[in-house]
Structure formats: C-alpha cells, structure tokens
Design an enzyme around this catalytic site. Structure first.
Site, PDB file in Angstrom:
ATOM      1  N   ARG A  11       0.829  -1.209   0.000  1.00  0.00           N
ATOM      2  CA  ARG A  11       0.000   0.000   0.000  1.00  0.00           C
ATOM      3  C   ARG A  11       0.873   1.273   0.000  1.00  0.00           C
ATOM      4  O   ARG A  11       1.003   1.946  -1.006  1.00  0.00           O
ATOM      5  CB  ARG A  11      -0.950  -0.007   1.220  1.00  0.00           C
ATOM      6  N   ASP A  12       1.498   1.556   1.116  1.00  0.00           N
ATOM      7  CA  ASP A  12       2.264   2.793   1.228  1.00  0.00           C
ATOM      8  C   ASP A  12       3.401   2.825   0.213  1.00  0.00           C
ATOM      9  O   ASP A  12       3.709   3.876  -0.360  1.00  0.00           O
ATOM     10  CB  ASP A  12       2.822   2.920   2.650  1.00  0.00           C
ATOM     11  N   HIS A 204       6.070   4.417  12.390  1.00  0.00           N
ATOM     12  CA  HIS A 204       6.115   4.326  10.922  1.00  0.00           C
ATOM     13  C   HIS A 204       7.214   5.278  10.466  1.00  0.00           C
ATOM     14  O   HIS A 204       7.026   6.494  10.461  1.00  0.00           O
ATOM     15  CB  HIS A 204       4.742   4.737  10.365  1.00  0.00           C
ATOM     16  N   HIS A 206      10.430   6.785   8.063  1.00  0.00           N
ATOM     17  CA  HIS A 206      10.931   7.010   6.711  1.00  0.00           C
ATOM     18  C   HIS A 206      12.420   7.308   6.778  1.00  0.00           C
ATOM     19  O   HIS A 206      12.897   7.908   7.730  1.00  0.00           O
ATOM     20  CB  HIS A 206      10.171   8.162   6.042  1.00  0.00           C
ATOM     21  N   CYS A 237      10.831   6.011  -4.576  1.00  0.00           N
ATOM     22  CA  CYS A 237      11.279   6.151  -5.958  1.00  0.00           C
ATOM     23  C   CYS A 237      12.083   7.431  -6.147  1.00  0.00           C
ATOM     24  O   CYS A 237      11.598   8.522  -5.876  1.00  0.00           O
ATOM     25  CB  CYS A 237      10.091   6.168  -6.910  1.00  0.00           C
ATOM     26  N   ASN A 246      10.494   5.010   2.432  1.00  0.00           N
ATOM     27  CA  ASN A 246      10.094   4.155   3.552  1.00  0.00           C
ATOM     28  C   ASN A 246      11.276   3.344   4.076  1.00  0.00           C
ATOM     29  O   ASN A 246      12.135   2.918   3.311  1.00  0.00           O
ATOM     30  CB  ASN A 246       9.017   3.167   3.081  1.00  0.00           C
TER      31      ASN A 246
HETATM   32 MG    MG Z   1       5.302   5.600   4.631  1.00  0.00          MG
END
Ligand code: MG
Length: 305
Positions: A11-12, A204, A206, A237, A246
């Site tokens: 998803r993310d 979460h 990054h 990307c 991520n």
């Molecule tokens: Mg994320």
C-alpha cells in the site's frame, strides 16, 4: 523478545510508485510476503480510485487474496464510505490517517485537523462496532515539511482522542523522515506520562535522511515492539517528486535479528518478495540489505555459470 513488523509495501510503498503494478503481480507479491512469515500486511487503500490509480483494484485484491490463519490484511480507510467498501470486501483490519500538522493535513485531505479528527473518530467507532481491528496513523509527528517542528503535546492530545475513539494501536508517522532518536524518545515518554504505554504505539519511519534505523533502535530502547517497514524500501522512488523513502523491511529485519529480537519472518524469503516486486516495477529498489543480498546472489550465479 518479539517485534511485530507491519509490512506496508503493497500500500504505502506502491502508492508512491509511478509505474502501475498489475493486480496479478500485487497478489503474487503479497502472497510471497506472507510466505516469508509476515503476519501484518497493509495490502491496499479504499480511497477514491481516481485519487490513487495504483490502488484502484482494492476490492479485487482483497477478493482474490487467500485468507491464511493468523495473517491480518490491513487497508487504509479515509472515511465512512471507505469503511463500507472495506466491509463489503470482507476486510478484518483497517487503518485511518490524519496529520498532526495543520498545513500537511490540509494539503493531504483538504480538511482542517479538527474536521479530520471528527471524521476519523467516527470511522474508528464504526470499525469497533463492526468488530474490526484498527490502527490510527498520525502523520508528521516528528516534523512537517511545511511547518517544521511539530508540537509534542498536540501529538499526544490527538493520539489520546484517537485511542479514546477506539483505535487499537496508534501508529506514529515520521512522514518525511525528519525525526531523530532523542525526539522519538521524547514523544514516547510524553505518551507514557499521559498514560499511554509503548504497547499501544507503533512507529512508521521514513529513511529520507538516513535516520530510520537509528530511530527504530531508539524506539526499541524505549519499549516499542511494533514497527512499520516497506519491502525493498518500496515507495522511495528517486524519480518521483516527494519520494517517501520508507524504511526497508530487510534493513529492519537485519537489525532486529542481529540484536536478538524475533520477528517470525525469514530474511532470505523477504528478499525474494522484494525481488518479485522489483521485477514487476522494472526499477531497482533502494533497500540497502536487499541490494547487497541481490548483488551477492548475482555474483554467485556469475561464478557458477
Ligand atoms: Mg510511509
């Protein structure tokens, strides 16, 4: 000690990839993640299909995914309508999202923080009434790309409101990788003082600035046992504006296993899963462990050829 790794790649990760991946490839990817031992996989999002064409096949993905004992499939749900679609698709676990920072929230969902909180609380209440598991993402906890530093007390206030509305877990998002270890510890400690222990929190992270693993380590040191990560670092990307970067699942697994934590996930098989999605995307993924492992594999193959 066990750490629950929450895989967000399908998803993310994919959401931030310009190349649309076929439903077949998504299904194969998710099944390979499950085969590697993942028990929590965020598989799609029930936002309006025209907002995120990459995830327009949400219902089909869920309809065709084999259900496996002990595996929780998660999807992002922006509002009551999204929740209804998730329920129709037979989903058992949903995630809501909103930002702590006013500007980021406005840019992301075109609502004030106050409006988002009211909507998200309603969704979490409905999810609980339907017997669904839920996690509530709070974005920009460790910094906002528009506003800079974010108030820890505002984060705690919103977090308490989301837990009160029925969220099982609060996922604290370092949305653009602005956090650092001492800030992670400060935020977790502030929740502790408000009566929210680390067992109710997930992180979460990054890796935009290369601090994700350091932040994960800091989180582990203060008792967090629930971390998000994305297969192969999917979603970062280098050609897309606003590259998300991520934290790569394999990098996190390597750290966790080396430090003596159990995850139930086989690192070699996790590399295989990332390799599958890399082929589907047709571009090299950024995960460091992944790149190293795949390079070693290629060298072995060249020697035996
Ligand atoms: Mg994320």
């Amino acid at each position: 000690m066990f750490v629950r790794v929450h895989e967000v790649g399908p998803r993310d990760g994919l959401q931030n990839e310009p190349e649309v991946v076929s439903t077949e490839d998504k299904l194969a990817f998710i099944q390979r993640l499950v085969a590697s031992g993942h028990r929590d996989v965020e598989v799609t999002s029930f936002v309006r299909p025209r907002w995120i064409p990459q995830l327009a096949d949400a219902s089909e993905v869920l309809a065709r995914l084999p259900r496996v004992d002990g595996v929780r499939y998660w999807a992002l749900v922006p509002n009551q309508r999204g929740l209804e679609r998730a329920l129709d698709a037979g989903l058992g676990h949903i995630a809501t999202f909103m930002s702590v920072s006013e500007t980021h929230n406005q840019r992301n969902v075109n609502r004030t923080v106050k409006e988002s909180l009211a909507g998200v609380r309603q969704v979490l209440g409905s999810a609980r009434a339907e017997g669904l598991g839920s996690r509530a993402y709070l974005s920009t906890v460790f910094g906002c790309p528009y506003e800079g530093p974010v108030s820890v007390s505002k984060t705690v206030e919103l977090g308490l409101a989301l837990l009160d509305a029925g969220a099982d877990v609060l996922a604290l998002g370092d949305t653009t990788g602005m956090g650092w270890p001492a800030l992670v510890q400060e935020v977790v400690a502030a929740f502790g003082r408000a009566g929210v222990g680390p067992e109710l929190l997930a992180l979460h992270l990054h890796d935009t600035r290369g601090t994700a693993l350091a932040n994960a380590f800091a989180a582990l040191e203060c008792g967090i046992r629930h971390l998000d990560a994305s297969s192969g670092g999917l979603g970062g990307c280098p050609y897309a504006p606003g590259a998300s970067g991520n934290l790569a699942t394999e990098d996190l697994l390597f750290l966790l296993h080396a430090q003596g934590y159990e995850t139930g996930i086989d690192l070699d098989l996790a590399v295989d899963a990332a390799e599958l999605v890399e082929r589907a995307l047709g571009r090299e993924l950024s995960g460091r462990y992944f790149r190293q492992a795949r390079g070693a594999q290629a060298r072995r193959a060249a020697r035996t050829a």
